[in-house]
Design an enzyme around this catalytic site. Structure first.
Site, short mmCIF file in Angstrom:
data_model
loop_
_atom_site.label_atom_id
_atom_site.label_comp_id
_atom_site.label_asym_id
_atom_site.label_seq_id
_atom_site.Cartn_x
_atom_site.Cartn_y
_atom_site.Cartn_z
N HIS A 265 40.31 -20.60 18.79
CA HIS A 265 39.89 -21.03 17.46
C HIS A 265 40.74 -22.25 17.09
CE1 HIS A 265 39.52 -20.76 13.04
NE2 HIS A 265 38.48 -19.98 13.22
N ASP B 104 46.49 -14.06 19.33
CA ASP B 104 45.65 -14.19 18.13
C ASP B 104 44.67 -13.02 18.14
OD1 ASP B 104 43.60 -14.68 16.36
OD2 ASP B 104 43.08 -16.65 17.16
N GLN C 184 40.06 -11.32 15.89
CA GLN C 184 38.74 -10.74 16.19
C GLN C 184 38.86 -9.43 16.97
OE1 GLN C 184 35.85 -11.78 15.05
NE2 GLN C 184 36.53 -13.72 14.19
N LYS D 115 39.25 -9.30 7.95
CA LYS D 115 38.29 -8.97 9.00
C LYS D 115 38.36 -7.48 9.35
CE LYS D 115 38.67 -13.50 11.22
NZ LYS D 115 37.67 -14.35 10.61
N CYS E 227 34.42 -23.03 14.30
CA CYS E 227 35.79 -23.54 14.42
C CYS E 227 36.29 -23.50 15.86
CB CYS E 227 36.76 -22.78 13.52
SG CYS E 227 36.42 -23.02 11.78
#
Lengths: 146, 408
Positions: B126, B203, B206, B229, B367
């Site tokens: 991202h 990261d 997600q 999220k 993104c």
């Protein structure tokens, strides 16, 4: 119509009337899609980066020139719905005087229920395109007065 | 099957927004990769905080401040347990994933990255896991190395090994790709990096709501994610960091709460985690994050994973038959989303018509512009799932795409 140019408000009224015929959103969008498909493409040579207005979602290319005191716009987009709305903007704003372009509020967009496409959150390049059209008009008027 | 349906209906009933209509149609919300909806319990927790406990934390002797501090610090412990961190002071509250990455890039980067050093990322990151490192590399005269991806959207472990060198100072990897859905083999990748004493940041934006995360088992040095999220509020997130690394890092931002003593000559800094938490934090958001974790725990990852995998499988099987539809991202290990393009139809146009049908998907580059450039598409249409989505909603998406195809 011969030799005369309808002013911006008249063009807007024309479009409002045209859109009043549609009963539901499907018909309206099908019309916009067909306008998008009909819009003459700008020459590939004009699709350069300096004419590109980058939206987050779709790209818009805009070209302007001054002819006999009127601004002539041509434009293109990679998305058809964006292109259909461009076609409406061009119908209203192209072949008008710089001063008329600068002064218009483009109320027809809201009137025909397409305001959401000209909201900054759509990031389809259209908000920047209208801003850019007005900037061109301003530049041409400054040129004329110089 | 009937039991499953009952469960989903009960889960859906907890989300007030799922009963609303959009453009005259029942909302089909398939943009969970951007943000998930919030259950009543999260909304209530935030509301309750403002109605009964609101006050500033860590500094008041009065009852409200004590209660708010206890509530906020309880969430830290809850997060610690949720990701199985060793200590609760390894949990740093941030503004979100982006905030966490920037914190590490600034603080860790400033103290350890020097001219000629290398930072390694993948080609599926991202923008928020690209730009902070580019900025750091520019400041320090370091170099950003990028691990390429295959046309399926997977990384190659052998390539990865080759890119790690004596100058590699830090590796930052996405756990689950937001535009492709690829699950990266991060445990293996972390082990490979550790064999050469290189720290790894993950990261997890997600991943955190799709799969159980155990930072000790992964042996991640840093792991970042956002509350919004995972059914929690926006504006709050977590940076997990190993104690010894966080202790070695200089503070990120200066201000209140992060100091021990301040004179005009010399300031001494507070201990972990407060050293990295300058200023009044997003207290209500933190408390909402706690409620989000409770919500996930009340369902359990066994069910969440099975349900979301089933939805993804079903979506792929239904979409596969649509003529002119091409999936972007076909990795073997994928989580929670399908990303695709339609032949001759711009993703923006698809998104506009689906919205008219009440279906919320994400369109565009997500993104991840380098990923879009790699696949030579202007963007994709992405349907991303949460635990409250149903097969009926996937069917509506498929019908919506049929409609789109007929219109263009």
């Amino acid at each position: 119509m011969v030799g005369t140019v309808t002013n911006i408000e008249e063009k807007e009224l024309e479009i409002i009337e045209e859109f009043s015929l549609f009963e539901d959103w499907m018909d309206k969008y099908e019309h916009i899609i067909s306008l998008g498909k009909e819009l003459p493409l700008i020459e590939e040579s004009l699709k350069t980066d300096d004419l590109l207005i980058k939206g987050c979602q779709s790209k818009v290319w805009l070209h302007a020139k001054l002819e006999k005191g009127k601004v002539i716009f041509t434009a293109d987009s990679d998305a058809i719905i964006t292109k259909g709305i461009i076609s409406l903007l061009i119908r209203v704003l192209s072949n008008q005087t710089p001063t008329d372009i600068i002064n218009t509020d483009l109320t027809f967009i809201e009137n025909i229920g397409l305001k959401e496409h000209l909201s900054p959150t759509r990031s389809n390049g259209l908000v920047s395109m209208v801003k850019q059209m007005k900037l061109y008009a301003l530049a041409f008027r400054t040129q004329q007065n110089a | 099957m009937s039991e499953l349906l009952t469960d989903i209906e009960a889960i859906r009933a907890q989300f007030p927004i799922l009963t609303r209509e959009v453009n005259g149609k029942p909302l089909v919300y398939l943009d969970n990769g951007a943000t998930s909806q919030k259950p009543q319990s999260v909304i209530d927790a935030v509301k309750h905080y403002y109605e009964y406990e609101n006050s500033n934390i860590h500094r008041g002797v009065h009852t409200l401040s004590q209660e708010a501090t206890a509530a906020y610090e309880d969430v830290r412990k809850k997060v610690q347990k949720f990701i199985n961190a060793k200590h609760d002071h390894e949990i740093i509250f941030t503004s979100g994933t982006t905030g966490g990455i920037n914190l590490v890039a600034s603080s860790f980067g400033a103290s350890l990255v020097r001219r000629g050093d290398e930072i390694l990322i993948t080609a599926m990151e991202h923008h928020s896991n690209i730009v902070p490192w580019q900025m750091l590399c520019e400041r320090r005269g370091a170099q950003l190395k990028v691990l390429p991806i295959s046309k399926e959207g997977e990384i190659d472990i052998e390539e990865y090994k080759k890119l790690i060198g004596p100058k590699t100072e830090l590796i930052s990897l996405v756990h689950v790709s937001n535009s492709l859905g690829t699950i990266n083999p991060i445990k293996e990748m972390i082990a490979i990096a550790h064999a050469q004493n290189i720290p790894v940041m993950i990261d997890g934006a997600q991943a955190i709501h799709h799969t159980p995360v155990d930072v000790q088992e992964l042996d991640a040095d840093f792991y970042v994610f956002s509350a919004h999220k995972m059914y929690g509020p926006t504006g709050v997130g977590v940076l997990y960091g190993k104690e010894e690394l966080l202790n070695d890092m200089p503070p990120y931002q200066g201000g209140g709460d992060m100091i021990k003593s301040v004179t005009f000559e010399k300031t001494t800094y507070n201990e972990l985690p407060h050293k990295f938490e300058a200023g009044t934090p997003n207290i209500a958001g933190g408390i909402g994050l706690g409620a989000g974790i409770d919500f996930i725990n009340s369902i359990g990852f066994d069910f969440i994973q099975a349900h979301e995998a089933e939805l993804s499988r079903f979506a792929v099987s239904q979409l596969r038959d649509i003529k002119g539809l091409r999936f972007i991202g076909t990795a073997k290990e994928r989580a929670g989303l399908v990303s695709f393009v339609l032949d001759g139809i711009h993703p923006y146009d698809t998104g506009v018509i689906l919205d008219k049908l009440g279906i919320a998907v994400r369109t565009g580059h997500h993104c991840t512009q380098p990923v879009m450039n790699f696949f030579e598409v202007p963007g994709t249409v992405r349907a991303s799932f949460a635990v409250y989505n149903t097969k009926q909603e996937v069917v509506k998406l498929v019908e919506g795409i049929d409609r789109v195809k007929r219109m263009f």
